[in-house]
Design a protein around this motif. Structure first.
Motif, PDB file in Angstrom:
ATOM      1  N   VAL A   1       0.844  -1.203   0.000  1.00  0.00           N
ATOM      2  CA  VAL A   1       0.000   0.000   0.000  1.00  0.00           C
ATOM      3  C   VAL A   1       0.872   1.243   0.000  1.00  0.00           C
ATOM      4  CG1 VAL A   1      -1.740   1.356   1.256  1.00  0.00           C
ATOM      5  CG2 VAL A   1      -1.860  -1.151   1.273  1.00  0.00           C
ATOM      6  N   VAL A   2       0.536   2.200  -0.860  1.00  0.00           N
ATOM      7  CA  VAL A   2       1.077   3.556  -0.784  1.00  0.00           C
ATOM      8  C   VAL A   2      -0.090   4.458  -0.421  1.00  0.00           C
ATOM      9  CG1 VAL A   2       2.187   5.458  -2.004  1.00  0.00           C
ATOM     10  CG2 VAL A   2       2.860   3.105  -2.497  1.00  0.00           C
ATOM     11  N   GLN A   3       0.026   5.145   0.706  1.00  0.00           N
ATOM     12  CA  GLN A   3      -1.032   6.033   1.177  1.00  0.00           C
ATOM     13  C   GLN A   3      -0.529   7.471   1.138  1.00  0.00           C
ATOM     14  OE1 GLN A   3      -4.435   5.533   2.654  1.00  0.00           O
ATOM     15  NE2 GLN A   3      -4.239   7.693   2.082  1.00  0.00           N
ATOM     16  N   THR A   4      -1.153   8.310   0.320  1.00  0.00           N
ATOM     17  CA  THR A   4      -0.774   9.716   0.321  1.00  0.00           C
ATOM     18  C   THR A   4      -1.581  10.472   1.369  1.00  0.00           C
ATOM     19  OG1 THR A   4      -2.413  10.474  -1.286  1.00  0.00           O
ATOM     20  CG2 THR A   4      -0.350   9.570  -2.165  1.00  0.00           C
ATOM     21  N   LEU A   5      -1.084  11.624   1.744  1.00  0.00           N
ATOM     22  CA  LEU A   5      -1.822  12.535   2.612  1.00  0.00           C
ATOM     23  C   LEU A   5      -2.332  13.729   1.815  1.00  0.00           C
ATOM     24  CD1 LEU A   5       0.354  12.391   5.862  1.00  0.00           C
ATOM     25  CD2 LEU A   5      -1.759  11.149   5.328  1.00  0.00           C
ATOM     26  N   THR A   6      -2.412  13.540   0.515  1.00  0.00           N
ATOM     27  CA  THR A   6      -2.957  14.538  -0.400  1.00  0.00           C
ATOM     28  C   THR A   6      -4.123  13.918  -1.152  1.00  0.00           C
ATOM     29  OG1 THR A   6      -1.367  13.845  -2.093  1.00  0.00           O
ATOM     30  CG2 THR A   6      -0.761  15.735  -0.712  1.00  0.00           C
ATOM     31  N   ALA A   7      -5.034  14.772  -1.610  1.00  0.00           N
ATOM     32  CA  ALA A   7      -6.127  14.271  -2.444  1.00  0.00           C
ATOM     33  C   ALA A   7      -5.616  13.939  -3.840  1.00  0.00           C
ATOM     34  CB  ALA A   7      -7.245  15.308  -2.513  1.00  0.00           C
ATOM     35  N   GLY A   8      -4.703  14.758  -4.361  1.00  0.00           N
ATOM     36  CA  GLY A   8      -4.106  14.496  -5.663  1.00  0.00           C
ATOM     37  C   GLY A   8      -2.969  13.489  -5.545  1.00  0.00           C
ATOM     38  N   VAL A   9      -2.847  12.622  -6.547  1.00  0.00           N
ATOM     39  CA  VAL A   9      -1.802  11.589  -6.529  1.00  0.00           C
ATOM     40  C   VAL A   9      -0.935  11.649  -7.778  1.00  0.00           C
ATOM     41  CG1 VAL A   9      -3.098  10.014  -5.031  1.00  0.00           C
ATOM     42  CG2 VAL A   9      -3.386   9.879  -7.525  1.00  0.00           C
ATOM     43  N   GLU A  10      -0.988  12.770  -8.502  1.00  0.00           N
ATOM     44  CA  GLU A  10      -0.242  12.849  -9.757  1.00  0.00           C
ATOM     45  C   GLU A  10       1.270  12.736  -9.548  1.00  0.00           C
ATOM     46  OE1 GLU A  10      -0.718  17.022  -8.205  1.00  0.00           O
ATOM     47  OE2 GLU A  10      -2.085  15.339  -8.514  1.00  0.00           O
ATOM     48  N   HIS A  11       1.746  13.031  -8.324  1.00  0.00           N
ATOM     49  CA  HIS A  11       3.179  12.913  -8.048  1.00  0.00           C
ATOM     50  C   HIS A  11       3.603  11.461  -7.834  1.00  0.00           C
ATOM     51  CE1 HIS A  11       1.055  13.081  -4.274  1.00  0.00           C
ATOM     52  NE2 HIS A  11       2.141  12.901  -3.547  1.00  0.00           N
ATOM     53  N   ILE A  12       2.660  10.571  -7.546  1.00  0.00           N
ATOM     54  CA  ILE A  12       2.968   9.158  -7.312  1.00  0.00           C
ATOM     55  C   ILE A  12       2.701   8.313  -8.556  1.00  0.00           C
ATOM     56  CG2 ILE A  12       2.453   7.134  -5.874  1.00  0.00           C
ATOM     57  CD1 ILE A  12       3.837   9.337  -4.350  1.00  0.00           C
ATOM     58  N   LEU A  13       1.727   8.678  -9.334  1.00  0.00           N
ATOM     59  CA  LEU A  13       1.321   7.857 -10.481  1.00  0.00           C
ATOM     60  C   LEU A  13       2.472   7.484 -11.418  1.00  0.00           C
ATOM     61  CD1 LEU A  13      -2.151   9.391 -11.395  1.00  0.00           C
ATOM     62  CD2 LEU A  13      -1.694   7.090 -10.509  1.00  0.00           C
ATOM     63  N   PRO A  14       3.435   8.377 -11.709  1.00  0.00           N
ATOM     64  CA  PRO A  14       4.513   7.969 -12.618  1.00  0.00           C
ATOM     65  C   PRO A  14       5.355   6.803 -12.096  1.00  0.00           C
ATOM     66  CG  PRO A  14       4.415  10.353 -12.466  1.00  0.00           C
ATOM     67  CD  PRO A  14       3.504   9.815 -11.407  1.00  0.00           C
ATOM     68  N   ALA A  15       5.346   6.563 -10.786  1.00  0.00           N
ATOM     69  CA  ALA A  15       6.131   5.473 -10.208  1.00  0.00           C
ATOM     70  C   ALA A  15       5.343   4.184 -10.066  1.00  0.00           C
ATOM     71  CB  ALA A  15       6.664   5.891  -8.833  1.00  0.00           C
ATOM     72  N   LEU A  16       4.054   4.227 -10.413  1.00  0.00           N
ATOM     73  CA  LEU A  16       3.188   3.085 -10.124  1.00  0.00           C
ATOM     74  C   LEU A  16       3.652   1.812 -10.825  1.00  0.00           C
ATOM     75  CD1 LEU A  16       0.628   2.630  -8.430  1.00  0.00           C
ATOM     76  CD2 LEU A  16      -0.702   2.877 -10.525  1.00  0.00           C
ATOM     77  N   ASP A  17       4.121   1.922 -12.064  1.00  0.00           N
ATOM     78  CA  ASP A  17       4.493   0.709 -12.795  1.00  0.00           C
ATOM     79  C   ASP A  17       5.824   0.134 -12.335  1.00  0.00           C
ATOM     80  OD1 ASP A  17       6.219   2.553 -13.856  1.00  0.00           O
ATOM     81  OD2 ASP A  17       5.674   2.211 -15.946  1.00  0.00           O
ATOM     82  N   ARG A  18       6.476   0.790 -11.394  1.00  0.00           N
ATOM     83  CA  ARG A  18       7.726   0.264 -10.819  1.00  0.00           C
ATOM     84  C   ARG A  18       7.500  -0.381  -9.456  1.00  0.00           C
ATOM     85  NH1 ARG A  18       9.306   5.431 -12.548  1.00  0.00           N
ATOM     86  NH2 ARG A  18       9.694   6.153 -10.420  1.00  0.00           N
ATOM     87  N   LEU A  19       6.261  -0.398  -9.001  1.00  0.00           N
ATOM     88  CA  LEU A  19       5.943  -0.978  -7.703  1.00  0.00           C
ATOM     89  C   LEU A  19       5.568  -2.448  -7.848  1.00  0.00           C
ATOM     90  CD1 LEU A  19       3.815   1.917  -6.150  1.00  0.00           C
ATOM     91  CD2 LEU A  19       6.285   1.518  -5.989  1.00  0.00           C
ATOM     92  N   PRO A  20       5.666  -3.223  -6.768  1.00  0.00           N
ATOM     93  CA  PRO A  20       5.265  -4.628  -6.845  1.00  0.00           C
ATOM     94  C   PRO A  20       3.828  -4.763  -7.337  1.00  0.00           C
ATOM     95  CG  PRO A  20       6.420  -4.202  -4.784  1.00  0.00           C
ATOM     96  CD  PRO A  20       6.204  -2.870  -5.427  1.00  0.00           C
TER      97      PRO A  20
END
Length: 325
Positions: free
Chosen positions: A73-92
């Motif tokens: 699980v990656v849990q942000t403390l922001t409503a927007g997640v555009e800063h995390i989405l580019p890394a999504l395909d590198r996660l398990p």
């Protein structure tokens, strides 16, 4: 705090808030505190739940993800997640990305209302007059009897309408990606935007930044707004075409109140700073005294669900493959 797993299975939870300050965390997990410092608090490979540090630079927040091979699980403390989405395909594969829907509703909605009232009633001019020791009397527009269009009617958009209700607006119109009915009335689809813009005295942008909304408030959007209308952006700076907005405010046709800008942070000397009819706050919709208690509740509630093996709230994406997949 849980003790180490004798079998060595990953079960660490990385929190940007010291775990001893969060009441009610479930047992059976090992909590460590990391708020984007230079040293990691534990082996990233043992982390199963990563709560992303708040208001830290993106590069630092993403840095441990490459080593979090056991992440779930990656849990942000922001409503927007555009800063995390580019890394999504590198996660398990199967890693869930959850946002903080609801966390910033009260604080951001308060700021939206503050910006609307301050811009309409000319508060920045009064502050400058106070600094100069000048008494500048006169009539200013009121929020009462104005028509407000909320573009992006999620939890923050709904919270903004909550706060608009006592101000005797002539009408509040709601718009989101898809149409639906609410107890307050209809939410119009984004396809209705062109028809709705010309009737709004105040247009509030509260939509997430996506490929569909990037540059949404561009030249055509702004041209359809009525003369003298106020654009309020408490969403993301890149939703607005800055050059197009500068042209409209420079002519005096539109007003703007911006908590977010493109670029951001807004560099010294940028023409937005001195553009007529523009009020700027430095992306402070979320960080207020309302943040910490709500962030603690969100983390506690999500971790309680996680520890019980139940579905988490606010899942917005899931990793389907890793870099080698």
């Amino acid at each position: 705090m849980a003790t180490a797993d004798p079998h060595g299975a990953p079960h660490d939870v990385w929190l940007p808030i010291p775990p001893e300050e969060i009441d009610g965390l479930p047992t059976g997990l090992n909590y460590v505190h990391w708020d984007a410092g230079p040293e990691y608090p534990a082996d990233p490979a043992r982390c199963v739940f990563y709560a992303v540090p708040y208001m830290k630079d993106v590069e630092t927040s993403l840095r441990p993800l490459a080593r979090m091979s056991g992440l779930r699980v990656v849990q942000t403390l922001t409503a927007g997640v555009e800063h995390i989405l580019p890394a999504l395909d590198r996660l398990p594969p199967g890693t869930r990305l959850c946002n903080a829907r609801g966390l910033h509703d009260a604080s951001t909605a308060e700021l939206a209302l503050t910006l609307i009232l301050a811009a309409l009633r000319g508060i920045p001019g009064f502050v400058r007059a106070q600094d100069a020791g000048e008494w500048r009397h006169g009539f200013r527009p009121a929020l009462a009897d104005k028509s407000v269009l909320i573009v992006g009617y999620g939890s923050i958009g709904s919270a903004i309408e909550d706060r608009l209700t006592p101000f005797e607006c002539a009408r509040v119109t709601r718009l989101a990606r898809t149409a639906r009915e609410t107890v307050r009335g209809p939410v119009h689809p984004l396809s209705a935007l062109d028809a709705l813009l010309p009737d709004a005295d105040v247009v509030v942008l509260a939509t997430p930044l996506t490929e569909d909304t990037r540059g949404l408030a561009g030249r055509d959007f702004l041209a359809r707004m009525k003369d003298g209308a106020l654009l309020v952006n408490i969403a993301r700076g890149r939703i607005v075409d800055t050059d197009a907005l500068l042209a409209e405010v420079a002519s005096g046709r539109l007003l703007a109140a911006l908590d977010v800008t493109d670029p951001e942070p807004l560099p010294a000397g940028h023409p937005l700073w001195r553009a007529p009819g523009v009020l700027i706050t430095p992306h402070v919709g979320g960080p207020s005294s309302a943040f910490l208690p709500r962030a603690k509740r969100l983390l506690r509630d999500q971790l309680t669900l996680f520890a019980a093996g139940r579905p988490l709230r606010n899942t917005v994406a899931m990793a389907e493959r890793n870099a080698e997949g």
